[in-house]
Design a protein around this motif. Structure first.
Motif, PDB file in Angstrom:
ATOM      1  N   LEU A   1       0.822  -1.225   0.108  1.00 17.12           N
ATOM      2  CA  LEU A   1      -0.034   0.012  -0.045  1.00 17.12           C
ATOM      3  C   LEU A   1       0.796   1.191  -0.154  1.00 17.12           C
ATOM      4  O   LEU A   1       0.620   2.232  -0.694  1.00 17.12           O
ATOM      5  N   PHE A   2       1.819   1.339   0.890  1.00 19.78           N
ATOM      6  CA  PHE A   2       2.761   2.597   0.889  1.00 19.78           C
ATOM      7  C   PHE A   2       3.520   2.616  -0.370  1.00 19.78           C
ATOM      8  O   PHE A   2       3.845   3.868  -0.730  1.00 19.78           O
ATOM      9  N   VAL A   3       4.009   1.525  -0.804  1.00 20.54           N
ATOM     10  CA  VAL A   3       4.762   1.594  -2.046  1.00 20.54           C
ATOM     11  C   VAL A   3       3.957   1.959  -3.105  1.00 20.54           C
ATOM     12  O   VAL A   3       4.457   2.924  -4.024  1.00 20.54           O
ATOM     13  N   LEU A   4       2.525   1.916  -3.254  1.00 25.26           N
ATOM     14  CA  LEU A   4       1.783   2.297  -4.261  1.00 25.26           C
ATOM     15  C   LEU A   4       1.328   3.726  -4.096  1.00 25.26           C
ATOM     16  O   LEU A   4       1.548   4.591  -4.834  1.00 25.26           O
ATOM     17  N   ALA A   5       1.326   4.204  -2.764  1.00 21.94           N
ATOM     18  CA  ALA A   5       1.228   5.442  -2.630  1.00 21.94           C
ATOM     19  C   ALA A   5       2.388   6.336  -2.980  1.00 21.94           C
ATOM     20  O   ALA A   5       2.167   7.419  -3.647  1.00 21.94           O
TER      21      ALA A   5
END
Length: 103
Positions: free
Chosen positions: A59-63
């Motif tokens: 999720l944070f890599v995507l963000a």
């Protein structure tokens, strides 16, 4: 997803440049979406994306990837092209979490 310093873009580059930045950001976000994802412009310079089936670890890599992709958008400001930047927040809704009624 909130475009950083959007009011400064409007004030210093003008409404036309601000509208172009909004359209460019929306296009970049659409290019990063999967078929079942959803994108909405909530107000002014705020967007929301609904992504299903994303692993918490990703999720944070995507963000961060969304923030970097938005930097490819440019606005002409103070006689030079400046990258558009954005702040990205994350909210998680799980089938195991209680609904908002019980929060």
């Amino acid at each position: 997803i909130d475009i950083d310093r959007f009011n400064a873009i409007v004030d210093h580059a003008g409404a036309r440049a601000a509208d172009r930045a909004l359209a460019d950001v929306a296009q970049v976000l659409r290019q990063r979406m999967r078929q079942d994802d959803a994108l909405a412009r909530l107000e002014s310079d705020h967007y929301a994306m609904l992504l299903s089936g994303v692993q918490l670890d990703n999720l944070f890599v995507l963000a961060d990837g969304l923030r970097e992709a938005i930097r490819s958008c440019q606005v002409h400001l103070f006689r030079r092209d400046v990258p558009v930047t954005a702040s990205v927040g994350v909210a998680i809704l799980s089938g195991e979490a209680p609904s908002a009624e019980y929060a």
